[in-house]
Scaffold this active site. Sequence first.
Site, PDB file in Angstrom:
ATOM      1  N   GLU A 101       0.854  -1.191   0.000  1.00  0.00           N
ATOM      2  CA  GLU A 101       0.000   0.000   0.000  1.00  0.00           C
ATOM      3  C   GLU A 101       0.884   1.233   0.000  1.00  0.00           C
ATOM      4  O   GLU A 101       1.946   1.254   0.643  1.00  0.00           O
ATOM      5  CB  GLU A 101      -0.911   0.024   1.232  1.00  0.00           C
ATOM      6  CG  GLU A 101      -1.716   1.321   1.306  1.00  0.00           C
ATOM      7  CD  GLU A 101      -2.911   1.272   2.239  1.00  0.00           C
ATOM      8  OE1 GLU A 101      -2.884   0.471   3.196  1.00  0.00           O
ATOM      9  OE2 GLU A 101      -3.855   2.040   2.008  1.00  0.00           O
ATOM     10  N   GLU A 148     -11.570  -2.800   3.342  1.00  0.00           N
ATOM     11  CA  GLU A 148     -12.107  -3.052   4.692  1.00  0.00           C
ATOM     12  C   GLU A 148     -13.516  -2.486   4.790  1.00  0.00           C
ATOM     13  O   GLU A 148     -13.745  -1.530   5.517  1.00  0.00           O
ATOM     14  CB  GLU A 148     -11.209  -2.329   5.698  1.00  0.00           C
ATOM     15  CG  GLU A 148     -10.374  -3.232   6.515  1.00  0.00           C
ATOM     16  CD  GLU A 148      -9.450  -2.480   7.446  1.00  0.00           C
ATOM     17  OE1 GLU A 148      -9.609  -1.258   7.670  1.00  0.00           O
ATOM     18  OE2 GLU A 148      -8.555  -3.137   7.979  1.00  0.00           O
ATOM     19  N   CYS A 208      -6.671   0.928   2.600  1.00  0.00           N
ATOM     20  CA  CYS A 208      -7.664   2.011   2.565  1.00  0.00           C
ATOM     21  C   CYS A 208      -7.486   2.925   1.357  1.00  0.00           C
ATOM     22  O   CYS A 208      -8.408   3.638   0.977  1.00  0.00           O
ATOM     23  CB  CYS A 208      -7.574   2.840   3.834  1.00  0.00           C
ATOM     24  SG  CYS A 208      -8.055   1.946   5.300  1.00  0.00           S
TER      25      CYS A 208
HETATM   26  O1  AHR Z   1      -2.303  -1.332   6.756  1.00  0.00           O
HETATM   27  C1  AHR Z   1      -2.776  -0.065   7.062  1.00  0.00           C
HETATM   28  C2  AHR Z   1      -4.295   0.011   6.970  1.00  0.00           C
HETATM   29  O2  AHR Z   1      -4.876  -0.829   7.893  1.00  0.00           O
HETATM   30  C3  AHR Z   1      -4.883  -0.436   5.649  1.00  0.00           C
HETATM   31  O3  AHR Z   1      -4.889   0.548   4.711  1.00  0.00           O
HETATM   32  C4  AHR Z   1      -6.275  -0.806   6.022  1.00  0.00           C
HETATM   33  O4  AHR Z   1      -6.815  -1.781   5.186  1.00  0.00           O
HETATM   34  C5  AHR Z   1      -6.177  -1.189   7.477  1.00  0.00           C
HETATM   35  O5  AHR Z   1      -7.078  -0.500   8.248  1.00  0.00           O
END
Ligand code: AHR
Length: 657
Positions: free
Chosen positions: A46, A377, A245
């Site tokens: 990410e 999520e 996210c």
């Molecule tokens: O890993 C950090 C965040 O944690 C991610 O973006 C999300 O999916 C989770 O809440």
Amino acid sequence: MRKTLTLITSFLLVINAFAQKTTKVEVDATKPLVTIQPTMYGIFFEDINFAADGGLYAELIKNRSFEFEYPWMAWKHLPEAETRFSIQNELTIYNNSKGNPNNPRVVRVDKRDEKKELGLQNEGFDGIGIKKGEKYDFSALARLNKGSISLLVEIINSKNQVIGSTTVNLLGSNWQRIEGVITATETDPNCKVNVFFKGAGQLDIDMISLFPQDTWKGRKGGLRKDLVQLLADLKPGFVRFPGGCIVEGRTLAERYQWKKTVGKIENRQQIVNRWNMEFKHRPTPDYYQTFGLGFYEYFLMCDDIGATPLPILSCGLACQFNSSEMQPLEDLDPFVQDALDLIEFANGGTDTKWGALRAEMGHPAPFNLQMLGVGNEQWGEEYFERYSIISKAVHAKYPNIKLVSGTGPSSDGELFEQAEKTLPKLNAQIVDEHYYKEPKWFRDNATRYDNYDRNRYKIFAGEYAAQSNGVATPDNKNNWECALSEAAFMTGLERNADVVYMTSYAPLFAHVNRWQWTPDLIWFDNLTSFGTANYYVQKLYANNAGTKTISIKSNGENLTGKNGLYGASSIDEKTNEVIIKLINTSSETHTIDLNINGLAAKANVKVISMLEKDIKNFNTITEPNKIVPVESAISIAQGKANLVLEPYSFKVFRIKK
Ligand code: AHR
């Protein structure tokens, strides 16, 4: 004095001998149990903590296209002036939206006085890391409207001395790519780049860029070699991208839209990074996404490192921790189309619209996409309705694509239970569970999947990391207690490989000065990088997965934490080896009285050990090798051995059958 010391040492040895516990462990190598999927141990990527721009994407210039909300962010005018009045509009932002609506702002340089110094300075991402003797590619897009102007590009070190430069000439009034190469004469993690305009006239300039030539696979405008190498060393089964996210966005407008991340880089429309102001403790207002690392580059990296790509797409629901902005169900078509077109981009023939773009970008062969995630999520009816529409459309056209759905932010509680009940009704195939919990939770939950329903969906343990101080608090450390607890938990993932098809630690990367979230698997600064103890735990699992599980028991029971002992065992049918993973989370030494059924002759054993007495210890950028695996060898006969498991240790044994 010497005698006293000897006495004390012998006394300690005696105590230690008494503290040792002996446990009988039986491994049955004659009966393979369940298949371990090749995707089992993977990577979660990410763009958080400057993982992409300022990290994996090797671009050294920040705000190269002047599209940050404040266009001059990261740039200084040269000579440095008290106010903008003093530069008499010689450097302005010109809005070229007709020329490039995705990247409209360019710098207009109006240089009236040939003798006057005029230039721009870029600060990079917390400075620019430069290595002595290495070559750097400078480039920009520019057009000369009148007069005659050339560029003097300099790298300056932290003492403001020039450590490399190049002169670049500019011809003609059409937009052109101008290029030069700079060889650096010094190493400095904290450089800056000056671009001086020489001569007099008017020019427009955009996409001012500097890349090291020494990127991963030497690709121009490519990825940071040391960081991709750390990923390749994991031998990951899959790479999930681009998050997290970030897929959802704080609002729908800020969601990740893959179509805006492919094609020519100057046409990729950048947006703010949602992590820029998320945490009060770590504001980074200069965090944007240029998408120089876009979906093509992610696919290519997966190809390079032999990992199955797992892209995740927005389901039409912005982050429910933020705005929860929803695309109306009757207007979900663009989201459905994004999913269908992505499959075409990855797998379609070069005679299809999106397959042709892939070929044009340099990869006529398909990327062999097999899995796709819908939503990250998300929770509640709002998610299930959207997932259902998208999944039906994808499976109608591409029945073989496996879809990944989510269970929300937690692996327990009301929202999780609702997802567990609803997803089977939607024929969910692979379901993503997230756990950011204290280390003890990981040690206590090695049995989590032992009793999972075998007749429903498969599990993707998609985001997990033990949190030393509290979920996402800035004091969290990648300490040995966390890593060892994850190792203990992972014995349960592996034992249940018939249910758990994929697992990944999260987040993956963090810049030591510019992170928002801790803990993270790999840390880096402008020049170097290192794996945490958690990284090595992941690596030991991924590099020693095996192909089928076999049973490992003590007194007929799985090793799931009694006296701090955990175990998992498998065979590797390709190399004909038995693999045993043993973890001791206690402060006492354990002796394992091992008996492997199915090993008759004498066999050589490769032992890979990780141990650290101080469980609060962790690797750092200046001491990256405090907790790393160490290899040794032993031999065993008739499948019997006495193994020592020191306090707080994780050991992998590979035994040739
Ligand atoms: O890993 C950090 C965040 O944690 C991610 O973006 C999300 O999916 C989770 O809440």
